[in-house]
Design a protein around this motif. Structure first.
Motif, PDB file in Angstrom:
ATOM      1  N   UNK A 133      -2.861 -28.567 -30.434  1.00 25.86           N
ATOM      2  CA  UNK A 133      -1.629 -29.233 -30.875  1.00 25.86           C
ATOM      3  C   UNK A 133      -0.628 -29.425 -29.732  1.00 25.86           C
ATOM      4  N   UNK A 134      -0.684 -28.575 -28.682  1.00 21.22           N
ATOM      5  CA  UNK A 134       0.161 -28.720 -27.491  1.00 21.22           C
ATOM      6  C   UNK A 134       1.635 -28.846 -27.832  1.00 21.22           C
ATOM      7  N   UNK A 135       2.048 -28.287 -28.975  1.00 19.52           N
ATOM      8  CA  UNK A 135       3.450 -28.446 -29.389  1.00 19.52           C
ATOM      9  C   UNK A 135       4.412 -27.679 -28.501  1.00 19.52           C
ATOM     10  N   UNK A 140       4.831 -32.474 -32.234  1.00 16.05           N
ATOM     11  CA  UNK A 140       5.080 -31.591 -33.359  1.00 16.05           C
ATOM     12  C   UNK A 140       3.823 -30.794 -33.667  1.00 16.05           C
ATOM     13  N   UNK A 141       3.993 -29.597 -34.177  1.00 11.90           N
ATOM     14  CA  UNK A 141       2.848 -28.752 -34.511  1.00 11.90           C
ATOM     15  C   UNK A 141       1.971 -29.418 -35.567  1.00 11.90           C
ATOM     16  N   UNK A 142       0.671 -29.212 -35.437  1.00 13.98           N
ATOM     17  CA  UNK A 142      -0.280 -29.753 -36.407  1.00 13.98           C
ATOM     18  C   UNK A 142      -0.243 -28.910 -37.676  1.00 13.98           C
ATOM     19  N   UNK A 143      -0.202 -29.575 -38.809  1.00  9.21           N
ATOM     20  CA  UNK A 143      -0.153 -28.890 -40.095  1.00  9.21           C
ATOM     21  C   UNK A 143      -1.440 -28.105 -40.347  1.00  9.21           C
ATOM     22  N   UNK A 163      -4.375 -23.551 -31.202  1.00 11.17           N
ATOM     23  CA  UNK A 163      -3.012 -23.692 -31.714  1.00 11.17           C
ATOM     24  C   UNK A 163      -2.004 -23.156 -30.711  1.00 11.17           C
ATOM     25  N   UNK A 164      -0.867 -23.838 -30.588  1.00 14.14           N
ATOM     26  CA  UNK A 164       0.136 -23.409 -29.617  1.00 14.14           C
ATOM     27  C   UNK A 164       1.544 -23.373 -30.206  1.00 14.14           C
ATOM     28  N   UNK A 165       1.674 -23.690 -31.498  1.00 17.88           N
ATOM     29  CA  UNK A 165       3.001 -23.710 -32.116  1.00 17.88           C
ATOM     30  C   UNK A 165       3.543 -22.290 -32.250  1.00 17.88           C
ATOM     31  N   UNK A 170       1.454 -15.109 -35.430  1.00 12.04           N
ATOM     32  CA  UNK A 170       1.403 -15.281 -36.887  1.00 12.04           C
ATOM     33  C   UNK A 170       0.716 -16.574 -37.325  1.00 12.04           C
ATOM     34  N   UNK A 171       0.928 -17.666 -36.587  1.00 17.70           N
ATOM     35  CA  UNK A 171       0.259 -18.917 -36.946  1.00 17.70           C
ATOM     36  C   UNK A 171      -1.245 -18.814 -36.760  1.00 17.70           C
ATOM     37  N   UNK A 172      -1.652 -18.124 -35.720  1.00 12.94           N
ATOM     38  CA  UNK A 172      -3.077 -17.910 -35.493  1.00 12.94           C
ATOM     39  C   UNK A 172      -3.685 -17.107 -36.641  1.00 12.94           C
TER      40      UNK A 172
END
Length: 298
Positions: A133-135, A140-143, A163-165, A170-172
């Protein structure tokens, strides 16, 4: 199945702005000497500044130099599906192990269009796709729903995640738990979140090449469950990456290329212009002190 330490290569340039092939070969050789499981072309390879022909040239040089010593992942993200498939098919034809893609930078896509973009890449290739996502750099972060639908459609052998958001850990964990552990996840924080993300079940890491000796040793310490060694190595790495983060992508590039020059792998610290952050003398002095501490730990 992609796994392990896959450093993102920095692109060396000659004084006239061309890709420095000799320095690139030294970098790749050094990466495998340090124990890398493969190499990656991505954001800190300056792909957004290389242009169409430069990106293809870099992919050709990297794939031709690796020669079966490990994985080769080529970033193919672009502003249109036509262009992204051009880059992706080129990488597959070169023998790349996988491609990686960020969403378009100039267009803010909704979840449906984001899924279509990544699904087009996956459908058009026989090699895996790493969804990034490279946010932390752009967009913007990928849903989470996009991740889940891609995994359901193509399976864990074809779709990987980077994922990088924020908050990364926690997102991971949300992605891990929502897929009952099926999602194969790489972290790409440069090392600052590697210990936390490892404990959350990642299959590998994509750091910069500049701290690769430290990252490989840290990965080995984590796999061995050696807590003392883990923190002996992770603390100077985290401090170095904290200095890089303050300048965003250009902060990473400036310090990473300085360290590649300091190691004697690059002949200079040239970056494609324009840039938004420069390494000042006081920051450089702190980088030197922290780098010395990391080398002493190694």
């Amino acid at each position: 199945m992609l796994h392990g330490v896959l450093p993102v290569l920095h692109t060396p340039f000659t004084n006239d702005g061309a890709i420095d092939t000799a320095a690139l070969v030294r970098e790749i050789d050094w990466a495998f000497e340090m124990g890398a499981d493969g190499v990656v072309v991505a954001m800190v390879s300056e792909i957004l500044r290389l242009g169409y022909h430069g990106r293809k040239e870099l992919a050709e040089l990297v794939c031709g130099t690796v020669q079966g010593r490990g994985f080769t992942v080529i970033s193919v993200g672009a502003e249109s599906t036509v262009e992204v498939m051009d880059f992706a098919e080129h990488a597959e034809n070169l023998g790349a192990s996988a491609v990686m893609a960020i969403p378009p930078v100039a267009t803010k896509l909704g979840s449906v269009a984001t899924w279509d973009y990544f699904a087009t890449i996956a459908k058009g290739l026989s090699i895996p796709l790493v969804v990034q996502d490279a946010s932390s750099y752009v967009g913007t972060a990928i849903d989470l729903r996009v991740y889940l639908d891609l995994l359901e459609k193509f399976g864990p052998e074809r779709i990987y995640f980077k994922p990088e958001a924020s908050p990364l850990g926690p997102n991971l964990s949300k992605l891990r738990d929502a897929t009952a552990g099926a999602a194969r996840i790489f972290e790409g924080s440069g090392g600052i979140n590697l210990v936390d993300c490892y404990r959350r079940g990642i299959v590998g890491t994509m750091p910069g090449t500049d701290l690769l000796d430290g990252i490989v040793a840290l990965w080995q310490a984590l796999r061995a469950g050696d807590e003392d060694r883990t923190y002996e190595l992770s603390l100077p790495i985290c401090a170095l990456v904290a200095l890089q983060i303050q300048g965003g992508l250009d902060g990473f590039l400036a310090i990473e290329k300085y360290l590649m020059w300091k190691r004697g792998i690059f002949p200079n610290t040239i970056r494609r212009q324009p840039v938004g952050w420069e390494l000042d003398g006081e920051t450089q002095a702190e980088v030197d002190r922290l780098f010395d501490r990391l080398q002493a730990a190694l």
